[in-house]
Design a protein around this motif. Structure first.
Motif, PDB file in Angstrom:
ATOM      1  N   ARG A 103       0.807  -1.218   0.000  1.00  0.00           N
ATOM      2  CA  ARG A 103       0.000   0.000   0.000  1.00  0.00           C
ATOM      3  C   ARG A 103       0.848   1.281   0.000  1.00  0.00           C
ATOM      4  O   ARG A 103       0.594   2.203  -0.788  1.00  0.00           O
ATOM      5  CB  ARG A 103      -0.953   0.013   1.205  1.00  0.00           C
ATOM      6  CG  ARG A 103      -1.874   1.242   1.219  1.00  0.00           C
ATOM      7  CD  ARG A 103      -2.919   1.145   2.307  1.00  0.00           C
ATOM      8  NE  ARG A 103      -3.704   2.368   2.418  1.00  0.00           N
ATOM      9  CZ  ARG A 103      -4.751   2.684   1.670  1.00  0.00           C
ATOM     10  NH1 ARG A 103      -5.144   1.846   0.717  1.00  0.00           N
ATOM     11  NH2 ARG A 103      -5.410   3.819   1.840  1.00  0.00           N
TER      12      ARG A 103
ATOM     13  N   THR B 103      -9.438   5.517  -0.169  1.00  0.00           N
ATOM     14  CA  THR B 103      -9.157   5.642  -1.602  1.00  0.00           C
ATOM     15  C   THR B 103     -10.151   4.863  -2.451  1.00  0.00           C
ATOM     16  O   THR B 103     -10.399   3.681  -2.206  1.00  0.00           O
ATOM     17  CB  THR B 103      -7.742   5.119  -1.917  1.00  0.00           C
ATOM     18  OG1 THR B 103      -6.801   5.767  -1.050  1.00  0.00           O
ATOM     19  CG2 THR B 103      -7.369   5.380  -3.361  1.00  0.00           C
ATOM     20  N   VAL B 104     -10.686   5.539  -3.472  1.00  0.00           N
ATOM     21  CA  VAL B 104     -11.532   4.897  -4.469  1.00  0.00           C
ATOM     22  C   VAL B 104     -10.750   4.796  -5.775  1.00  0.00           C
ATOM     23  O   VAL B 104     -10.181   5.793  -6.237  1.00  0.00           O
ATOM     24  CB  VAL B 104     -12.823   5.702  -4.728  1.00  0.00           C
ATOM     25  CG1 VAL B 104     -13.677   5.008  -5.794  1.00  0.00           C
ATOM     26  CG2 VAL B 104     -13.609   5.884  -3.452  1.00  0.00           C
ATOM     27  N   LEU B 105     -10.708   3.611  -6.332  1.00  0.00           N
ATOM     28  CA  LEU B 105     -10.175   3.423  -7.679  1.00  0.00           C
ATOM     29  C   LEU B 105     -11.359   3.394  -8.639  1.00  0.00           C
ATOM     30  O   LEU B 105     -12.288   2.598  -8.465  1.00  0.00           O
ATOM     31  CB  LEU B 105      -9.387   2.118  -7.769  1.00  0.00           C
ATOM     32  CG  LEU B 105      -8.995   1.650  -9.180  1.00  0.00           C
ATOM     33  CD1 LEU B 105      -8.080   2.657  -9.860  1.00  0.00           C
ATOM     34  CD2 LEU B 105      -8.349   0.269  -9.122  1.00  0.00           C
TER      35      LEU B 105
ATOM     36  N   VAL C 235      -9.230   9.873  -4.827  1.00  0.00           N
ATOM     37  CA  VAL C 235      -9.631   9.089  -5.985  1.00  0.00           C
ATOM     38  C   VAL C 235      -8.453   8.890  -6.922  1.00  0.00           C
ATOM     39  O   VAL C 235      -7.695   9.821  -7.197  1.00  0.00           O
ATOM     40  CB  VAL C 235     -10.783   9.783  -6.749  1.00  0.00           C
ATOM     41  CG1 VAL C 235     -11.179   8.973  -7.995  1.00  0.00           C
ATOM     42  CG2 VAL C 235     -11.992   9.982  -5.836  1.00  0.00           C
TER      43      VAL C 235
ATOM     44  N   TYR D 266      -4.553  -1.412  -7.418  1.00  0.00           N
ATOM     45  CA  TYR D 266      -5.351  -2.225  -6.486  1.00  0.00           C
ATOM     46  C   TYR D 266      -4.825  -2.105  -5.060  1.00  0.00           C
ATOM     47  O   TYR D 266      -5.607  -2.084  -4.100  1.00  0.00           O
ATOM     48  CB  TYR D 266      -5.328  -3.694  -6.927  1.00  0.00           C
ATOM     49  CG  TYR D 266      -6.024  -3.973  -8.238  1.00  0.00           C
ATOM     50  CD1 TYR D 266      -7.040  -3.150  -8.711  1.00  0.00           C
ATOM     51  CD2 TYR D 266      -5.666  -5.084  -9.007  1.00  0.00           C
ATOM     52  CE1 TYR D 266      -7.674  -3.421  -9.913  1.00  0.00           C
ATOM     53  CE2 TYR D 266      -6.300  -5.363 -10.204  1.00  0.00           C
ATOM     54  CZ  TYR D 266      -7.304  -4.535 -10.654  1.00  0.00           C
ATOM     55  OH  TYR D 266      -7.933  -4.812 -11.848  1.00  0.00           O
TER      56      TYR D 266
ATOM     57  N   ALA E  48      -6.097   1.011  -3.318  1.00  0.00           N
ATOM     58  CA  ALA E  48      -7.547   1.218  -3.204  1.00  0.00           C
ATOM     59  C   ALA E  48      -8.170   0.531  -1.992  1.00  0.00           C
ATOM     60  O   ALA E  48      -7.709  -0.525  -1.545  1.00  0.00           O
ATOM     61  CB  ALA E  48      -8.231   0.719  -4.469  1.00  0.00           C
ATOM     62  N   ASP E  49      -9.244   1.146  -1.498  1.00  0.00           N
ATOM     63  CA  ASP E  49     -10.106   0.525  -0.493  1.00  0.00           C
ATOM     64  C   ASP E  49     -11.374  -0.026  -1.125  1.00  0.00           C
ATOM     65  O   ASP E  49     -11.987  -0.945  -0.597  1.00  0.00           O
ATOM     66  CB  ASP E  49     -10.481   1.551   0.581  1.00  0.00           C
ATOM     67  CG  ASP E  49      -9.267   2.036   1.362  1.00  0.00           C
ATOM     68  OD1 ASP E  49      -8.651   1.198   2.048  1.00  0.00           O
ATOM     69  OD2 ASP E  49      -8.926   3.231   1.252  1.00  0.00           O
TER      70      ASP E  49
ATOM     71  N   VAL F 243     -13.382  -0.208  -5.356  1.00  0.00           N
ATOM     72  CA  VAL F 243     -13.264   0.077  -6.780  1.00  0.00           C
ATOM     73  C   VAL F 243     -14.665   0.309  -7.345  1.00  0.00           C
ATOM     74  O   VAL F 243     -15.619  -0.371  -6.967  1.00  0.00           O
ATOM     75  CB  VAL F 243     -12.600  -1.100  -7.526  1.00  0.00           C
ATOM     76  CG1 VAL F 243     -12.464  -0.802  -9.014  1.00  0.00           C
ATOM     77  CG2 VAL F 243     -11.228  -1.406  -6.926  1.00  0.00           C
TER      78      VAL F 243
END
Length: 372
Positions: free
Chosen positions: A184, A199-201, A230, A264, A267-268, A270
């Motif tokens: 991470r 975090t959003v991917l 993001v 990936y 991210a938390d 997706v």
């Protein structure tokens, strides 16, 4: 491109066919890597198109690539339909020439534009054929190839191809063996993200997704003020500028991510289309997701996400419902629920498959050795 003489091992020379999008290219490369790990002297030749991602990714991975003319299958009467027989003959001949030059012992197809001529050329030459179907609902090329393939592999149980073996999706080792927690910090630094924010991917796949792109572009300020950072992979040529925001969560926009394993790891959760490769990669690494099936086509994307959503590892969001209101009212609260995200991650991982490349490689070896 020319290659060395066929290897002396059991495999000898393998031709792999598929391309256009990452959904076809990624499993093709994963299988090629697996075969090379097993037999370092194997000769692998990929068939692809000039326009597809394979034109860049296959040579970058160290494999020979031969081009086959792109032959889309018209779905209604048109001038393209009248040209189809001549176009297909030229494509079959190009595939045949590549197989002859490579002295191919087996052809492995992953669907897409180049697979149909590859299957027909291999059948004409009497070369064993292995078909891998990524989606829960098979495409036209693999329906054709499965009729005379020696072995058929599918990603999802229940895929309607006769005599198929469920292998799962061949995944690149960088993803199949990914430890998200351990990577991470490296991942955040790679993309210019910060450790204190969830975090959003966001990704629509290699070609992007207009609905997803537009909804998130309109929500940049909402997300940053809410303390959600993001990483937005827009698709090539679809990226956009985001202004600096001191004290706000980062919003990073990239057109394409060659290091998806790091995306990936950062991210938390997706938000993505539910292409087969995406679903299989996210479940393998244990990532929760909001899946937004493509609203056109034969409905395979909805079927691809069915198992993980049923297990609690993802949400299904209709394309029309992916709006700024959904982002603010559903996604942001979800990012604030660390326990809920952890449960979703566990559920996603419970349906993940890590060994699809090895299982498909077993079928390729069986095809070469004449085993049924």
């Amino acid at each position: 491109m020319s290659g060395s003489a066929p290897g002396a091992g059991r495999l000898g020379s393998v031709v792999v066919a598929g391309g256009g999008t990452a959904g076809h290219v990624s499993p093709l490369l994963a299988l090629a890597d697996c075969l090379r790990r097993r037999e370092p002297d194997v000769r692998i030749t990929a068939l692809g198109t000039v326009e597809g991602l394979e034109a860049r990714l296959v040579p970058a991975r160290g494999y020979d690539l031969e081009f086959v003319p792109k032959v889309p299958m018209p779905r209604r009467p048109s001038a393209a339909l009248l040209r189809l027989p001549g176009s297909m003959r030229r494509a079959i001949q190009a595939a045949d020439d590549a197989m002859s030059a490579a002295e191919a012992r087996v052809v492995v197809g992953f669907g897409g534009y180049v697979s149909t001529p590859a299957y027909l050329a291999a059948r004409r030459r009497g070369i064993p054929i292995v078909v891998h179907e990524q989606n829960a609902r098979p495409g036209l090329a693999n329906k054709v190839g499965a009729r005379f393939a020696t072995h058929v592999a599918v990603t999802f149980p229940g895929t309607p191809l006769h005599g198929a073996t469920v292998t799962g999706m061949p995944l690149r080792r960088e993803i199949a063996l990914l430890d998200r927690k351990a990577r991470r910090a490296e991942a955040l630094a790679h993309f210019g993200l910060e450790a204190e924010w969830p975090t959003v991917l966001v990704t629509g796949g290699s070609l992007g997704a207009q609905r997803i792109n537009e909804a998130f572009q309109a929500s940049v300020d909402t997300l940053r003020v809410a303390g959600v950072q993001v990483l937005h992979v827009t698709g090539v040529g679809k990226d956009f500028a985001v202004s600096e925001g001191v004290g706000l969560a980062p919003y990073v926009v990239v057109p394409y991510a060659d290091r998806m394993e790091l995306a990936y790891a950062a991210a938390d959760i997706v938000v993505a289309r539910s292409g087969a490769n995406t679903v299989c990669e996210l479940t393998a690494v244990g990532l929760p997701a909001a899946y937004v099936p493509l609203p056109i086509g034969n409905g395979e994307q909805r079927l691809n996400a069915r198992t993980v959503v049923g297990a609690g590892g993802g949400l299904l969001v209709e394309d029309a419902d992916l709006t700024t209101g959904w982002i603010e009212g559903t996604l942001v609260p979800l990012l604030r629920d660390a326990a809920g995200l952890a449960d979703m991650a566990t559920a996603a991982a419970s349906v993940g498959e890590h060994g699809g490349d090895e299982l498909l490689a077993d079928l390729v070896l069986d095809a070469v050795s004449g085993k049924s």
